[in-house]
Write a protein that holds these residues in place. Structure first.
Motif, PDB file in Angstrom:
ATOM      1  N   ASP A  91      30.133  -5.370 -41.828  1.00  0.00           N
ATOM      2  CA  ASP A  91      31.060  -4.610 -42.667  1.00  0.00           C
ATOM      3  C   ASP A  91      30.337  -3.723 -43.674  1.00  0.00           C
ATOM      4  O   ASP A  91      30.957  -2.894 -44.327  1.00  0.00           O
ATOM      5  N   GLN A  92      29.020  -3.889 -43.802  1.00  0.00           N
ATOM      6  CA  GLN A  92      28.250  -3.151 -44.794  1.00  0.00           C
ATOM      7  C   GLN A  92      27.499  -1.956 -44.203  1.00  0.00           C
ATOM      8  O   GLN A  92      26.838  -1.228 -44.924  1.00  0.00           O
ATOM      9  N   VAL A  93      27.575  -1.779 -42.893  1.00  0.00           N
ATOM     10  CA  VAL A  93      26.914  -0.632 -42.262  1.00  0.00           C
ATOM     11  C   VAL A  93      27.962   0.330 -41.728  1.00  0.00           C
ATOM     12  O   VAL A  93      29.116  -0.052 -41.512  1.00  0.00           O
ATOM     13  N   LYS A  94      27.538   1.569 -41.515  1.00  0.00           N
ATOM     14  CA  LYS A  94      28.487   2.575 -41.031  1.00  0.00           C
ATOM     15  C   LYS A  94      27.813   3.458 -39.989  1.00  0.00           C
ATOM     16  O   LYS A  94      26.579   3.537 -39.915  1.00  0.00           O
ATOM     17  N   GLU A  95      28.637   4.142 -39.214  1.00  0.00           N
ATOM     18  CA  GLU A  95      28.122   5.062 -38.205  1.00  0.00           C
ATOM     19  C   GLU A  95      27.228   6.110 -38.859  1.00  0.00           C
ATOM     20  O   GLU A  95      27.547   6.622 -39.925  1.00  0.00           O
ATOM     21  N   GLY A  96      26.119   6.399 -38.213  1.00  0.00           N
ATOM     22  CA  GLY A  96      25.197   7.406 -38.713  1.00  0.00           C
ATOM     23  C   GLY A  96      24.174   6.883 -39.708  1.00  0.00           C
ATOM     24  O   GLY A  96      23.238   7.594 -40.050  1.00  0.00           O
ATOM     25  N   GLN A  97      24.343   5.650 -40.162  1.00  0.00           N
ATOM     26  CA  GLN A  97      23.414   5.086 -41.144  1.00  0.00           C
ATOM     27  C   GLN A  97      22.058   4.833 -40.483  1.00  0.00           C
ATOM     28  O   GLN A  97      21.984   4.334 -39.364  1.00  0.00           O
ATOM     29  N   THR A  98      21.001   5.180 -41.183  1.00  0.00           N
ATOM     30  CA  THR A  98      19.652   4.979 -40.661  1.00  0.00           C
ATOM     31  C   THR A  98      19.057   3.692 -41.223  1.00  0.00           C
ATOM     32  O   THR A  98      19.504   3.173 -42.251  1.00  0.00           O
ATOM     33  N   PHE A  99      18.046   3.181 -40.523  1.00  0.00           N
ATOM     34  CA  PHE A  99      17.369   1.975 -40.980  1.00  0.00           C
ATOM     35  C   PHE A  99      15.913   1.978 -40.517  1.00  0.00           C
ATOM     36  O   PHE A  99      15.562   2.632 -39.534  1.00  0.00           O
ATOM     37  N   GLN A 100      15.101   1.265 -41.262  1.00  0.00           N
ATOM     38  CA  GLN A 100      13.704   1.066 -40.902  1.00  0.00           C
ATOM     39  C   GLN A 100      13.589  -0.282 -40.211  1.00  0.00           C
ATOM     40  O   GLN A 100      14.224  -1.253 -40.623  1.00  0.00           O
ATOM     41  N   ILE A 101      12.782  -0.339 -39.170  1.00  0.00           N
ATOM     42  CA  ILE A 101      12.514  -1.593 -38.470  1.00  0.00           C
ATOM     43  C   ILE A 101      11.209  -2.138 -39.032  1.00  0.00           C
ATOM     44  O   ILE A 101      10.169  -1.466 -38.979  1.00  0.00           O
ATOM     45  N   GLU A 130       8.264  -5.239 -39.803  1.00  0.00           N
ATOM     46  CA  GLU A 130       7.542  -6.472 -39.503  1.00  0.00           C
ATOM     47  C   GLU A 130       6.749  -6.761 -40.764  1.00  0.00           C
ATOM     48  O   GLU A 130       5.771  -6.088 -41.058  1.00  0.00           O
ATOM     49  N   GLY A 131       7.230  -7.727 -41.529  1.00  0.00           N
ATOM     50  CA  GLY A 131       6.664  -7.942 -42.857  1.00  0.00           C
ATOM     51  C   GLY A 131       6.935  -6.711 -43.698  1.00  0.00           C
ATOM     52  O   GLY A 131       8.051  -6.215 -43.746  1.00  0.00           O
ATOM     53  N   ARG A 132       5.908  -6.177 -44.345  1.00  0.00           N
ATOM     54  CA  ARG A 132       6.060  -4.952 -45.145  1.00  0.00           C
ATOM     55  C   ARG A 132       5.734  -3.696 -44.345  1.00  0.00           C
ATOM     56  O   ARG A 132       5.684  -2.597 -44.884  1.00  0.00           O
ATOM     57  N   ASN A 133       5.473  -3.850 -43.049  1.00  0.00           N
ATOM     58  CA  ASN A 133       5.099  -2.710 -42.206  1.00  0.00           C
ATOM     59  C   ASN A 133       6.308  -2.134 -41.485  1.00  0.00           C
ATOM     60  O   ASN A 133       7.021  -2.855 -40.781  1.00  0.00           O
ATOM     61  N   THR A 134       6.503  -0.839 -41.621  1.00  0.00           N
ATOM     62  CA  THR A 134       7.554  -0.147 -40.880  1.00  0.00           C
ATOM     63  C   THR A 134       7.003   0.165 -39.491  1.00  0.00           C
ATOM     64  O   THR A 134       6.053   0.927 -39.350  1.00  0.00           O
ATOM     65  N   VAL A 135       7.596  -0.451 -38.446  1.00  0.00           N
ATOM     66  CA  VAL A 135       7.106  -0.257 -37.078  1.00  0.00           C
ATOM     67  C   VAL A 135       7.988   0.700 -36.278  1.00  0.00           C
ATOM     68  O   VAL A 135       7.643   1.087 -35.170  1.00  0.00           O
ATOM     69  N   GLY A 136       9.134   1.054 -36.863  1.00  0.00           N
ATOM     70  CA  GLY A 136      10.039   1.975 -36.188  1.00  0.00           C
ATOM     71  C   GLY A 136      11.222   2.299 -37.081  1.00  0.00           C
ATOM     72  O   GLY A 136      11.313   1.827 -38.222  1.00  0.00           O
ATOM     73  N   VAL A 137      12.108   3.117 -36.553  1.00  0.00           N
ATOM     74  CA  VAL A 137      13.321   3.510 -37.275  1.00  0.00           C
ATOM     75  C   VAL A 137      14.492   3.441 -36.308  1.00  0.00           C
ATOM     76  O   VAL A 137      14.316   3.406 -35.091  1.00  0.00           O
ATOM     77  N   GLY A 138      15.680   3.433 -36.881  1.00  0.00           N
ATOM     78  CA  GLY A 138      16.878   3.412 -36.050  1.00  0.00           C
ATOM     79  C   GLY A 138      18.028   4.116 -36.718  1.00  0.00           C
ATOM     80  O   GLY A 138      17.965   4.466 -37.897  1.00  0.00           O
ATOM     81  N   LYS A 139      19.080   4.315 -35.938  1.00  0.00           N
ATOM     82  CA  LYS A 139      20.294   4.939 -36.436  1.00  0.00           C
ATOM     83  C   LYS A 139      21.476   4.245 -35.767  1.00  0.00           C
ATOM     84  O   LYS A 139      21.499   4.079 -34.543  1.00  0.00           O
ATOM     85  N   VAL A 140      22.454   3.844 -36.576  1.00  0.00           N
ATOM     86  CA  VAL A 140      23.640   3.186 -36.053  1.00  0.00           C
ATOM     87  C   VAL A 140      24.532   4.231 -35.385  1.00  0.00           C
ATOM     88  O   VAL A 140      24.909   5.222 -36.010  1.00  0.00           O
ATOM     89  N   ILE A 141      24.840   4.025 -34.124  1.00  0.00           N
ATOM     90  CA  ILE A 141      25.798   4.879 -33.429  1.00  0.00           C
ATOM     91  C   ILE A 141      27.209   4.411 -33.784  1.00  0.00           C
ATOM     92  O   ILE A 141      28.043   5.180 -34.200  1.00  0.00           O
ATOM     93  N   ARG A 142      27.451   3.103 -33.608  1.00  0.00           N
ATOM     94  CA  ARG A 142      28.708   2.505 -34.060  1.00  0.00           C
ATOM     95  C   ARG A 142      28.632   0.990 -33.960  1.00  0.00           C
ATOM     96  O   ARG A 142      27.782   0.441 -33.263  1.00  0.00           O
ATOM     97  N   VAL A 143      29.540   0.335 -34.654  1.00  0.00           N
ATOM     98  CA  VAL A 143      29.684  -1.120 -34.621  1.00  0.00           C
ATOM     99  C   VAL A 143      30.815  -1.426 -33.642  1.00  0.00           C
ATOM    100  O   VAL A 143      31.908  -0.879 -33.766  1.00  0.00           O
ATOM    101  N   VAL A 144      30.552  -2.269 -32.666  1.00  0.00           N
ATOM    102  CA  VAL A 144      31.548  -2.576 -31.638  1.00  0.00           C
ATOM    103  C   VAL A 144      31.589  -4.073 -31.363  1.00  0.00           C
ATOM    104  O   VAL A 144      30.673  -4.803 -31.711  1.00  0.00           O
TER     105      VAL A 144
END
Length: 102
Positions: A71-81, A83-97
């Motif tokens: 309930d706290q995320v929305k379409e189009g919201q970006t996020f960092q992936i 591992e510990g304090r290391n950013t290994v990738g990024v993502g973007k929410v298409i939608r919650v289903v």
């Protein structure tokens, strides 16, 4: 019921940050845009089509520990992936289903 929800997402993994491609069951943390930077949320890759680094792929992601995060995320919201304090990738929410709807 919340536990059947998934985030349909686009993900991008950096080749210089990981040695292996992620697979189903991969459990990093995520830091979502607008979220407290000290509050990581556990995620689990329920399905993914990542076949190479440094390119966008699709994935179904579940929150590992808290159903309330859906309930706290929305379409189009970006996020960092993370591992510990290391950013290994990024993502973007298409939608919650609901996973059963897929």
């Amino acid at each position: 019921m919340e536990d059947n929800k998934v985030l349909l997402s686009e993900v991008f993994f950096y080749s210089n940050k990981r040695q292996c491609l992620p697979v189903v069951g991969y459990r990093p943390d995520a830091l979502f845009e607008g979220q407290n930077p000290d509050e990581y949320w556990g995620i689990t890759f329920a399905d993914c089509s990542v076949s190479e680094f440094d390119t966008w792929s699709t994935a179904k992601i579940k929150f590992t520990f808290q159903d309330s995060h859906y309930d706290q995320v929305k379409e189009g919201q970006t996020f960092q992936i993370m591992e510990g304090r290391n950013t290994v990738g990024v993502g973007k929410v298409i939608r919650v289903v609901n996973d059963k709807d897929q």
